[in-house]
Design an enzyme around this catalytic site. Structure first.
Site, PDB file in Angstrom:
ATOM      1  N   SER A  14     -34.084 -15.523  37.892  1.00 35.46           N
ATOM      2  CA  SER A  14     -33.932 -16.965  37.838  1.00 35.46           C
ATOM      3  C   SER A  14     -34.555 -17.401  36.471  1.00 35.46           C
ATOM      4  O   SER A  14     -35.350 -18.373  36.558  1.00 35.46           O
ATOM      5  CB  SER A  14     -34.529 -17.505  38.876  1.00 35.46           C
ATOM      6  OG  SER A  14     -34.065 -17.299  40.111  1.00 35.46           O
ATOM      7  N   GLY A  16     -33.104 -17.934  33.933  1.00 35.53           N
ATOM      8  CA  GLY A  16     -32.145 -19.031  33.126  1.00 35.53           C
ATOM      9  C   GLY A  16     -31.199 -18.162  31.998  1.00 35.53           C
ATOM     10  O   GLY A  16     -31.146 -18.672  31.134  1.00 35.53           O
ATOM     11  N   GLY A  18     -28.381 -17.167  32.153  1.00 30.55           N
ATOM     12  CA  GLY A  18     -26.972 -17.818  31.960  1.00 30.55           C
ATOM     13  C   GLY A  18     -27.068 -19.066  31.159  1.00 30.55           C
ATOM     14  O   GLY A  18     -26.239 -19.454  30.059  1.00 30.55           O
ATOM     15  N   LYS A 187     -50.135 -14.358  29.591  1.00 31.89           N
ATOM     16  CA  LYS A 187     -50.228 -12.739  29.666  1.00 31.89           C
ATOM     17  C   LYS A 187     -48.826 -12.120  29.153  1.00 31.89           C
ATOM     18  O   LYS A 187     -47.790 -12.394  29.632  1.00 31.89           O
ATOM     19  CB  LYS A 187     -50.262 -12.449  31.179  1.00 31.89           C
ATOM     20  CG  LYS A 187     -51.801 -13.064  31.682  1.00 31.89           C
ATOM     21  CD  LYS A 187     -52.884 -11.977  30.938  1.00 31.89           C
ATOM     22  CE  LYS A 187     -54.121 -12.378  31.462  1.00 31.89           C
ATOM     23  NZ  LYS A 187     -55.220 -11.868  30.689  1.00 31.89           N
ATOM     24  N   CYS A 382     -12.908 -32.517  48.295  1.00 30.64           N
ATOM     25  CA  CYS A 382     -12.604 -31.327  48.951  1.00 30.64           C
ATOM     26  C   CYS A 382     -12.844 -31.873  50.419  1.00 30.64           C
ATOM     27  O   CYS A 382     -12.269 -32.497  51.268  1.00 30.64           O
ATOM     28  CB  CYS A 382     -12.982 -30.311  48.356  1.00 30.64           C
ATOM     29  SG  CYS A 382     -11.981 -28.596  48.964  1.00 30.64           S
ATOM     30  N   ARG A 463      -8.104 -24.060  52.121  1.00 32.79           N
ATOM     31  CA  ARG A 463      -7.222 -23.571  52.988  1.00 32.79           C
ATOM     32  C   ARG A 463      -6.545 -24.916  53.905  1.00 32.79           C
ATOM     33  O   ARG A 463      -5.322 -24.643  54.210  1.00 32.79           O
ATOM     34  CB  ARG A 463      -7.889 -22.726  54.013  1.00 32.79           C
ATOM     35  CG  ARG A 463      -8.447 -21.452  53.447  1.00 32.79           C
ATOM     36  CD  ARG A 463      -8.763 -20.490  54.689  1.00 32.79           C
ATOM     37  NE  ARG A 463      -9.682 -19.547  53.975  1.00 32.79           N
ATOM     38  CZ  ARG A 463      -9.124 -18.678  53.452  1.00 32.79           C
ATOM     39  NH1 ARG A 463      -8.000 -18.266  52.945  1.00 32.79           N
ATOM     40  NH2 ARG A 463     -10.386 -17.545  52.797  1.00 32.79           N
ATOM     41  N   HIS A 508     -11.524 -29.896  42.831  1.00 30.97           N
ATOM     42  CA  HIS A 508     -12.902 -30.193  42.414  1.00 30.97           C
ATOM     43  C   HIS A 508     -13.012 -30.530  41.018  1.00 30.97           C
ATOM     44  O   HIS A 508     -13.153 -29.658  40.049  1.00 30.97           O
ATOM     45  CB  HIS A 508     -13.351 -28.700  42.461  1.00 30.97           C
ATOM     46  CG  HIS A 508     -13.650 -28.127  44.056  1.00 30.97           C
ATOM     47  ND1 HIS A 508     -14.985 -28.447  44.544  1.00 30.97           N
ATOM     48  CD2 HIS A 508     -12.803 -27.573  44.717  1.00 30.97           C
ATOM     49  CE1 HIS A 508     -14.692 -27.950  45.954  1.00 30.97           C
ATOM     50  NE2 HIS A 508     -13.431 -27.391  46.333  1.00 30.97           N
ATOM     51  N   GLU A 510     -15.622 -31.503  39.636  1.00 32.07           N
ATOM     52  CA  GLU A 510     -16.787 -31.388  38.957  1.00 32.07           C
ATOM     53  C   GLU A 510     -16.780 -30.037  38.064  1.00 32.07           C
ATOM     54  O   GLU A 510     -17.222 -29.858  37.016  1.00 32.07           O
ATOM     55  CB  GLU A 510     -18.173 -31.016  39.760  1.00 32.07           C
ATOM     56  CG  GLU A 510     -17.827 -29.856  40.927  1.00 32.07           C
ATOM     57  CD  GLU A 510     -16.873 -29.997  42.137  1.00 32.07           C
ATOM     58  OE1 GLU A 510     -16.025 -30.775  42.149  1.00 32.07           O
ATOM     59  OE2 GLU A 510     -17.085 -29.147  43.087  1.00 32.07           O
TER      60      GLU A 510
HETATM   61  N1  GLN Z   1     -13.186 -26.029  54.312  1.00 30.79           N
HETATM   62  C1  GLN Z   1     -12.158 -26.986  53.811  1.00 30.79           C
HETATM   63  C2  GLN Z   1     -10.927 -26.203  53.365  1.00 30.79           C
HETATM   64  O1  GLN Z   1     -10.870 -24.713  53.605  1.00 30.79           O
HETATM   65  C3  GLN Z   1     -12.769 -27.304  52.577  1.00 30.79           C
HETATM   66  C4  GLN Z   1     -12.906 -26.422  51.485  1.00 30.79           C
HETATM   67  C5  GLN Z   1     -13.794 -26.945  50.269  1.00 30.79           C
HETATM   68  O2  GLN Z   1     -14.404 -28.016  50.354  1.00 30.79           O
HETATM   69  N2  GLN Z   1     -13.781 -26.100  49.009  1.00 30.79           N
HETATM   70  O3  GLN Z   1      -9.718 -26.477  53.352  1.00 30.79           O
END
Ligand code: GLN
Length: 549
Positions: A14, A16, A18, A187, A382, A463, A508, A510
């Site tokens: 950890s 850092g 990355g 150190k 999601c 899914r 997603h 983000e």
């Molecule tokens: N568990 C949900 C699905 O599989 C949402 C998945 C997630 O939030 N990445 O659809």
């Protein structure tokens, strides 16, 4: 010819690596070089996709659908190069590929061994990153020098310089220089030992990046240089940043790391450095005009890396609006015990991120109900979108005990159900609906106006989906389906028009937000939260001051 930088870590995990690798990538890009970044992880899992967020933090998804280490998120946020499956390998993947070759008889009956078969495989995935249009490949080796499982990777990068020439490789070791309060001293011994271990393997680092809480004196740098056999100017100080991770590249520039790399690798095409966009960014961050708080309500909220890209995307939008954002990490299970009112009052926005598993689901549903009824800006991502649908189904559409079939197989109203393509899936790793998929937006919805286009591509990892049998009923009760797959079959975005800002997405967003290019939906969400904050402030100001009786 492609040059290679290898980044290893010592003393503790950890540190850092990355972030440091990503920052170096950014600095070299800003000097006009074409850079690619890669992470090699020594653990045996084939990819992080099946690992718990408690173990490994967030799983970062790329456009091509690969489920990768969260450090690749840093790489994408700091640099512009496209990341692909080739940018992240684990020991599990390397071994799997060697064993598959062995099963096919490709080793012609030879004994298959760590050296040379595993190390050759590792070298080949590093070589694959280079090419005519790549000036520098930065390969980060996960784990800490001294771990048994890193040995094949370290041996492979040692051999690599024999293959491509020592002048074309630069070994950078990230280490810790701790401060001992009792002795009031920094150190250097842990660094000496860690470099000693590397040298025993045959790797002499060219540059030491020293993480520290206090500045390292010239004397200490000289001491480290002498014991570790590097020039003093190659002992780089990387002091802790409590303000923002986006300060890291600037502090590396102060320590002339970019110049050192350019010189050591003979990168003759490097231009002079222009980091104005980044200094401007930090100026905005240091001089905020507003201050708001946003609650992120999730199952893994106590683990600081579990929703890493979400926190970063919120910060990017904050920088865009010159707004300082305090993020409250709220455990959804706590809401079940203590109630939404108690834990969420005072926040200017509520975000429910993705996730798996039943624990805390009812807490998320309660948080969403609170946001919807109190007209607090809400962003669902999601699983957050799926919970928003469950909440709306139960409270507004009148579907008693509506649920997702992920959590209640026998629910009377499976408003969220398994995707068709998932019906016969039995293997867990890499089998979700993954990666970049197109969505068509309603032009005049919040989403349509935020993106300013009708066609977008966003990354997926799920899914389950909205159950189309309920579409009309939800629409009749005021929910808007503002984004779907191009054939209209999969719901990608839901909104509630009768609300200041209620947007929930199946994908997603983000993963595609960058500090210099924040995501449009996060920009919209934070703008709505800032507005709520200003409205509340002005209503507080205009409210009469209570008089003592
Ligand atoms: N568990 C949900 C699905 O599989 C949402 C998945 C997630 O939030 N990445 O659809």
């Amino acid at each position: 010819m492609t040059k290679h930088i290898f980044v290893t870590g010592g003393v503790v995990s950890s540190l850092g690596k990355g972030l440091t690798s990503a920052s170096i990538g950014m600095l070299l890009e800003q000097r006009g070089l074409r850079v690619r970044l890669q992470k090699l992880d020594p653990y045996i899992n084939v990819d992080p996709g099946t690992m718990s967020p408690y173990q490994h933090g967030e799983v970062y998804v790329l456009d091509d659908g690969s489920e990768t280490d969260l450090d690749l998120g840093h790489y994408e946020r700091f640099t512009s190069g496209k990341l692909t499956r080739d940018c992240n390998y684990t020991a599990g993947q390397i071994y799997l590929s060697v064993i598959e070759k062995e099963r096919k008889g490709q080793f012609l009956g030879k004994t298959v061994q760590v050296i040379p078969h595993i190390t050759n495989e590792i070298k080949s995935v590093i070589k694959r990153m280079g090419g005519d249009n790549v000036d520098v490949v930065i390969t980060e080796i996960g784990g800490t020098v001294g771990d048994i499982e890193s040995l094949p990777f370290l041996e492979a990068i040692r051999q690599f310089s024999l293959d491509v020439g020592r002048d074309n490789c630069l070994y950078m070791h990230l280490t810790l220089v701790p401060y001992l309060k009792a002795a009031d001293e920094l150190k250097t011994k842990p660094t000496q030992h860690s470099v000693g271990q590397l040298r025993a393997i045959g790797i002499q680092p060219d540059v030491l990046v020293c993480r520290c809480e206090h500045s390292i004196s010239r004397d200490d740098r000289e001491k480290i240089a002498l014991f570790c056999n590097v020039p003093t100017e190659a002992v780089i100080e990387e002091k802790d940043k409590d303000f923002s991770i986006y300060e890291v590249p600037l502090s590396l520039v102060d320590n002339k790391l970019d110049e050192l790399i350019v010189e050591k690798l003979g990168l003759v095409t490097a231009q002079s450095l222009d980091i104005t966009p980044w200094t401007d960014l930090l100026h905005g961050l240091r001089n905020p005009r507003h201050e708001i708080s946003i609650a992120v309500v999730g199952k893994y909220a106590e683990h600081k890396d579990a929703y890493k890209s979400i926190y970063e995307a919120i910060d990017h939008a904050g920088m865009h609006h010159q707004t300082q954002i305090r993020i409250g990490r709220i455990q959804s299970a706590d809401i079940e015990r203590e109630g939404a009112e108690r834990l969420l009052s005072g926040y200017h926005g509520i975000l429910v991120p993705g996730g798996f598993g039943e624990r805390g689901i009812e807490g998320k549903v309660q948080a969403i109900r609170f946001a919807r009824e109190r007209k607090i800006p809400f962003f669902g991502i999601c699983l957050g979108m799926q919970c928003a649908v469950i909440e709306y189904g139960r409270q507004v559409v009148g579907l008693d005990r509506a649920h997702s079939s992920e959590f209640d197989k026998d629910t009377e109203h499976p408003v969220i159900c398994l995707l068709d393509e998932q019906q016969n899936v039995t293997q867990m790793g890499g089998t979700m609906r993954l990666g970049s998929q197109p969505t068509v937006l309603d032009k005049d919805s919040i989403a349509g106006q935020s993106y300013e286009t009708e066609n977008i591509d966003e990354r997926h990892r799920h899914r389950y989906e909205f159950n189309n049998q309920y579409r009309q009923q939800f629409e009749a009760n005021g929910m808007r389906f503002s984004g779907t797959s191009p054939n209209g079959c999969l719901v990608e975005i839901v909104e509630i028009p009768d609300h200041p800002w209620f947007v929930a997405v199946q994908f997603h967003p983000e993963f595609k937000s960058k500090p210099l290019n924040p995501h449009p939906l996060f920009i919209g969400f934070v703008a709505a939260a800032v507005e709520r904050h200003s409205d509340r402030k002005s209503s507080e100001q205009s409210a009469p001051t209570p008089q003592p009786r």
